[in-house]
Design an enzyme around this catalytic site. Structure first.
Site, PDB file in Angstrom:
ATOM      1  N   SER A  47      50.038  48.515  42.917  1.00 20.42           N
ATOM      2  CA  SER A  47      49.877  46.973  42.708  1.00 20.42           C
ATOM      3  C   SER A  47      51.212  46.313  42.508  1.00 20.42           C
ATOM      4  O   SER A  47      51.998  46.794  41.998  1.00 20.42           O
ATOM      5  CB  SER A  47      48.490  46.304  41.801  1.00 20.42           C
ATOM      6  OG  SER A  47      49.011  46.668  40.722  1.00 20.42           O
ATOM      7  N   LEU A  49      51.880  44.020  40.018  1.00 22.98           N
ATOM      8  CA  LEU A  49      52.278  44.290  38.641  1.00 22.98           C
ATOM      9  C   LEU A  49      52.232  45.533  38.320  1.00 22.98           C
ATOM     10  O   LEU A  49      53.188  45.940  37.497  1.00 22.98           O
ATOM     11  CB  LEU A  49      50.872  43.632  37.748  1.00 22.98           C
ATOM     12  CG  LEU A  49      50.997  43.799  36.416  1.00 22.98           C
ATOM     13  CD1 LEU A  49      52.459  43.218  35.814  1.00 22.98           C
ATOM     14  CD2 LEU A  49      49.534  43.345  35.799  1.00 22.98           C
ATOM     15  N   TYR A 191      32.885  40.123  39.161  1.00 21.44           N
ATOM     16  CA  TYR A 191      34.440  40.181  38.648  1.00 21.44           C
ATOM     17  C   TYR A 191      34.128  39.623  37.094  1.00 21.44           C
ATOM     18  O   TYR A 191      34.933  40.227  36.274  1.00 21.44           O
ATOM     19  CB  TYR A 191      35.178  39.328  39.463  1.00 21.44           C
ATOM     20  CG  TYR A 191      36.703  39.407  39.105  1.00 21.44           C
ATOM     21  CD1 TYR A 191      37.544  40.605  39.167  1.00 21.44           C
ATOM     22  CD2 TYR A 191      37.425  38.417  38.700  1.00 21.44           C
ATOM     23  CE1 TYR A 191      38.688  40.763  38.741  1.00 21.44           C
ATOM     24  CE2 TYR A 191      38.651  38.387  37.949  1.00 21.44           C
ATOM     25  CZ  TYR A 191      39.450  39.722  38.146  1.00 21.44           C
ATOM     26  OH  TYR A 191      40.470  39.804  37.808  1.00 21.44           O
ATOM     27  N   LYS A 195      35.083  41.450  33.660  1.00 21.41           N
ATOM     28  CA  LYS A 195      36.196  41.275  32.719  1.00 21.41           C
ATOM     29  C   LYS A 195      35.769  40.958  31.175  1.00 21.41           C
ATOM     30  O   LYS A 195      36.401  41.098  30.443  1.00 21.41           O
ATOM     31  CB  LYS A 195      37.188  40.008  33.236  1.00 21.41           C
ATOM     32  CG  LYS A 195      37.856  40.298  34.499  1.00 21.41           C
ATOM     33  CD  LYS A 195      38.718  41.530  34.310  1.00 21.41           C
ATOM     34  CE  LYS A 195      39.474  41.936  35.656  1.00 21.41           C
ATOM     35  NZ  LYS A 195      40.543  43.001  35.357  1.00 21.41           N
ATOM     36  N   SER A 226      50.930  36.608  44.395  1.00 19.04           N
ATOM     37  CA  SER A 226      51.982  37.178  44.933  1.00 19.04           C
ATOM     38  C   SER A 226      53.396  37.003  44.623  1.00 19.04           C
ATOM     39  O   SER A 226      53.607  36.126  44.322  1.00 19.04           O
ATOM     40  CB  SER A 226      51.503  37.216  46.405  1.00 19.04           C
ATOM     41  OG  SER A 226      50.127  37.531  46.805  1.00 19.04           O
TER      42      SER A 226
END
Length: 311
Positions: A47, A49, A191, A195, A226
């Protein structure tokens, strides 16, 4: 006296610039020494990151274990790291094919890493699957898949590697989470739930392993944007929700988050919250004025004309 002050100003600015440069260089060297020769596992290394974390830790001399779902992209990352690295100061990364949503293979991968290196010094739980849509249109099967990738996958990997850290009385586990571990945002139910669950698990784990000198850290940015997306210049919105959601959506660049992860490892921070002032204020409003927060969020839902679809 006035002339002397004018003459001294450039010298003062030069001195401050010199001190800042020295501080940055010392911090950089300190960061490298903190991870040099350490075995560092990074999940979802392919990814945005993940790539930046791989770059930062590889430059610092870590023994990297790069995990990802796509072998070709892992090889591309490997080539990119090797092409700019100094072989005398860095180690060849180990590539591991890993899909955290496939819980059955996570334990095997963890054991493979331990068999290879004998230990893991730093685990960076970075993998995450996102989903946006109204709760009643998201299938239960998809909810479970998100929980597997964002919660059960990371904690399974952590549980397999943790006994080794405890027995050695050293190690650090870093969870890269999200602001939605602090409060939920509409149309992201699964999601946000994953988390919240992950943050709760690692908060509890932090207290449990402190006596073994194992550090548990959480790094929670708003959103990781991005590479080439930058915030647009905006203006005050007539709607509180629109203003809040626009500020929330700016996100943080992957390079900034990767550097913060390195600082977190170096300083052994327990919790880091990366956000501009508006989301930070929202966290406090959610805590101390929940009814007002819920009212603002509900207004935002009512203003949405186009309801997001599943997927």
């Amino acid at each position: 006296m006035g002339i002397m002050a004018v003459l001294m100003l450039p010298l003062l600015l030069l001195g401050i610039s010199g001190l800042l440069f020295i501080y940055q260089e010392v911090s950089r060297l300190w960061s490298k020494s903190a991870v040099q020769n350490k075995v560092v596992v990074i999940t979802d290394a392919i990814s945005g990151l993940g790539k930046e974390c791989a770059r930062v830790f590889h430059t610092g001399g870590a023994r990297l274990v790069l995990c990802g779902k796509n072998w070709e992209r892992l090889e591309s990352l490997y080539d990119a790291l090797i092409s700019v690295a100094d072989p005398s100061k860095t180690f060849t990364p180990k590539l591991v094919l890993l899909d955290l949503s496939d819980i059955s293979c996570v334990q095997d991968v963890a054991k493979e890493v331990l068999d290879c290196y004998g230990c893991v010094d730093i685990l960076i739980n970075n993998a995450s699957v996102k989903m946006k849509g109204p709760a009643h249109k998201i299938s239960l099967e998809l909810d479970k898949k998100i929980m597997d990738a964002n919660y059960f996958g990371p904690i399974t990997l952590t549980k397999v590697l943790l006994p080794n850290m405890i027995s050695r009385r050293t190690g650090q586990i870093v969870l890269v989470n999200n602001i939605q571990g602090k409060f939920g945002v509409p149309f992201r139910t699964a999601y946000a739930a994953s988390k919240h669950a992950a943050l709760g698990f690692f908060d509890c784990l932090r207290a449990e392993v402190e006596e073994y000198d194992v550090v548990v850290s959480t790094v929670s940015p708003t959103f990781i944007r991005s590479y080439h997306v930058y915030p647009e210049q905006g203006h005050w919105e007539p709607s509180i929700w629109k203003f809040f959601s626009r500020k929330l959506g700016y996100g943080v660049h992957p390079v900034e988050v990767a550097e913060e992860v390195m600082r977190t490892v170096r300083r052994k921070k327990q919790e880091v919250f990366m956000a501009n002032p508006v989301p930070k204020v929202a966290v406090y409003i959610r805590t101390f004025f929940p009814e007002f927060f819920f009212a603002v969020v509900a207004c935002g839902v009512k203003e949405k004309l186009n309801v997001p679809e599943e997927g």
